[in-house]
Enzyme design. Structure first.
Site, PDB file in Angstrom:
ATOM      1  N   GLY A 154       0.813  -1.205   0.000  1.00  0.00           N
ATOM      2  CA  GLY A 154       0.000   0.000   0.000  1.00  0.00           C
ATOM      3  C   GLY A 154       0.848   1.256   0.000  1.00  0.00           C
ATOM      4  CB  CYS A 155       0.112   4.687  -1.143  1.00  0.00           C
ATOM      5  SG  CYS A 155      -1.590   4.850  -0.548  1.00  0.00           S
ATOM      6  CE1 TYR A 156      -1.795   7.940   4.465  1.00  0.00           C
ATOM      7  CE2 TYR A 156      -3.606   6.445   3.959  1.00  0.00           C
ATOM      8  CZ  TYR A 156      -3.146   7.721   4.219  1.00  0.00           C
ATOM      9  OH  TYR A 156      -4.013   8.777   4.239  1.00  0.00           O
ATOM     10  CB  THR A 157       2.209  -0.031   4.102  1.00  0.00           C
ATOM     11  OG1 THR A 157       1.735  -0.299   2.775  1.00  0.00           O
ATOM     12  CG2 THR A 157       1.064  -0.229   5.065  1.00  0.00           C
ATOM     13  CB  THR A 159       4.979   6.555   2.836  1.00  0.00           C
ATOM     14  OG1 THR A 159       4.464   6.527   1.497  1.00  0.00           O
ATOM     15  CG2 THR A 159       5.617   7.909   3.070  1.00  0.00           C
TER      16      THR A 159
END
Length: 351
Positions: A154-157, A159
């Site tokens: 995922g994008c949050y993860t 980052t």
């Protein structure tokens, strides 16, 4: 003598991550896009949906059932969470030669129990779930090269994991008590029409969502716990901010015994010194989302907290590139034996 091009299918090409895959792959020298799928927009051209692709010779959008899988080498699956596992299972049963890069969350969690807990139903392709490799390239590069099914993170993860895991493994920070305060642009919510994502609902403000129960938390639990060798439960709060692209994560951590911010910074710079898509700023400097917009980079900074024994990590990515489609292409390059940076050399857009 020209090199043979890999034949690529993109499932869900009418969404944001699907169209970003088309943008990145259209000029990739070693691939040919042979199939693009959509559901409601099947039968249309990509130029009908995204006029910026009007000059490209692309296949028409079709349904998944219309794809000639025998003529596909690798498929990207940019479909909604919960629907992907059955699609990938069906495709790989019919065409086991195909490599798959899945951009949904369906194969990211190694523990079936964790998947059921966070997503509310039992996994429908357990054998494939156990086979899937978590596609965070900087941490799992060798495993990815040998994999048939890649679970794109995922994008949050992406980052929040890349700045933290090397520090946990080195003992530079204490894994307990981690706090991740993260912000996302609106494209992170997908392209579906939703009242909460209307311009007038989003602009000129920001708000937290998924507080204490956002599903990306499960990936943080998984990767932080693996790095620490014990169960780690971080605090993670995402926020929606009025911009189209970008993830910005501010991470608060306690340093290990006798460790200062300069030591934390040294661990990260040493760990990532040869990574083409990771840039660690000089100690004390803070990244901005504009540093990465449109690129496959993650930029991170380390700042000493005013409270001794604590450090602040700040990292940023473009949620549609390094946080999704760019990282997916990076995974594809590894799986197909291409240079890892091929097709991903774009610099950030500014302003």
């Amino acid at each position: 003598m020209t090199e043979t091009k890999a034949r690529i299918a993109i499932l869900g090409a009418s969404g944001y991550t699907g169209s970003e895959l088309v943008r990145l792959l259209a000029r990739h020298p070693r691939v040919e896009i042979v199939a693009l799928t959509a559901d409601r927009k099947a039968g249309q051209s990509m130029a009908d949906v995204f006029p910026q692709f009007g000059k490209l010779a692309l296949p028409k959008l079709v349904t998944i059932d219309e794809v000639a899988w025998a003529h596909v080498d690798l498929a990207f699956c940019a479909l909604p969470h919960g629907t992907t596992q059955q699609v990938i299972k069906r495709v790989l049963e019919a065409a086991p030669h195909i490599k798959m890069v899945d951009l949904s969350a369906d194969f990211r969690l190694r523990d079936p129990g964790a998947y059921e807990q966070w997503y509310g139903h039992a996994h429908q392709a357990l054998e494939l779930q156990q086979e899937a490799v978590y596609g965070l390239v900087e941490l799992y590069r060798d495993d990815i090269r040998k994999a048939r099914l890649i679970a794109n993170p995922g994008c949050y993860t992406t980052t929040a994991i890349l700045p933290v895991v090397p520090l946990i493994e080195a003992g530079a920070i204490e894994p307990e008590g981690l706090v991740i305060d993260a912000k996302s642009g609106v494209t992170g919510a997908g392209r579906s029409a939703k009242e909460s994502l209307l311009y007038t609902e989003v602009t000129d403000g920001m708000h937290a969502y998924g507080v204490a129960n956002h599903r990306h938390t499960a990936e943080l639990d998984q990767e932080y716990s693996k790095a620490a060798g014990r169960t780690i439960v971080p605090s993670f709060t995402p926020h929606l901010i009025p911009m189209s692209r970008g993830i910005y994560a501010t991470i608060y951590a306690k340093t290990g015994a006798g460790v200062g911010a300069a030591d934390v910074h040294r661990v990260l710079t040493d760990f990532y010194k040869s990574e083409p898509f990771v840039h660690v700023l000089p100690l004390g400097q803070v990244p901005q989302t504009r540093f990465v917009k449109g690129s496959n980079m993650i930029v991170m900074g380390v700042v000493a907290d005013r409270q001794p024994g604590r450090v602040i990590l700040i990292s940023t990515t473009d949620n549609l590139v390094k946080g999704a489609s760019g990282q997916a292409v990076q995974n594809m390059n590894l799986v197909l034996g291409f240079p890892e940076t091929l097709g991903l050399e774009q610099l950030a857009l500014f302003p």
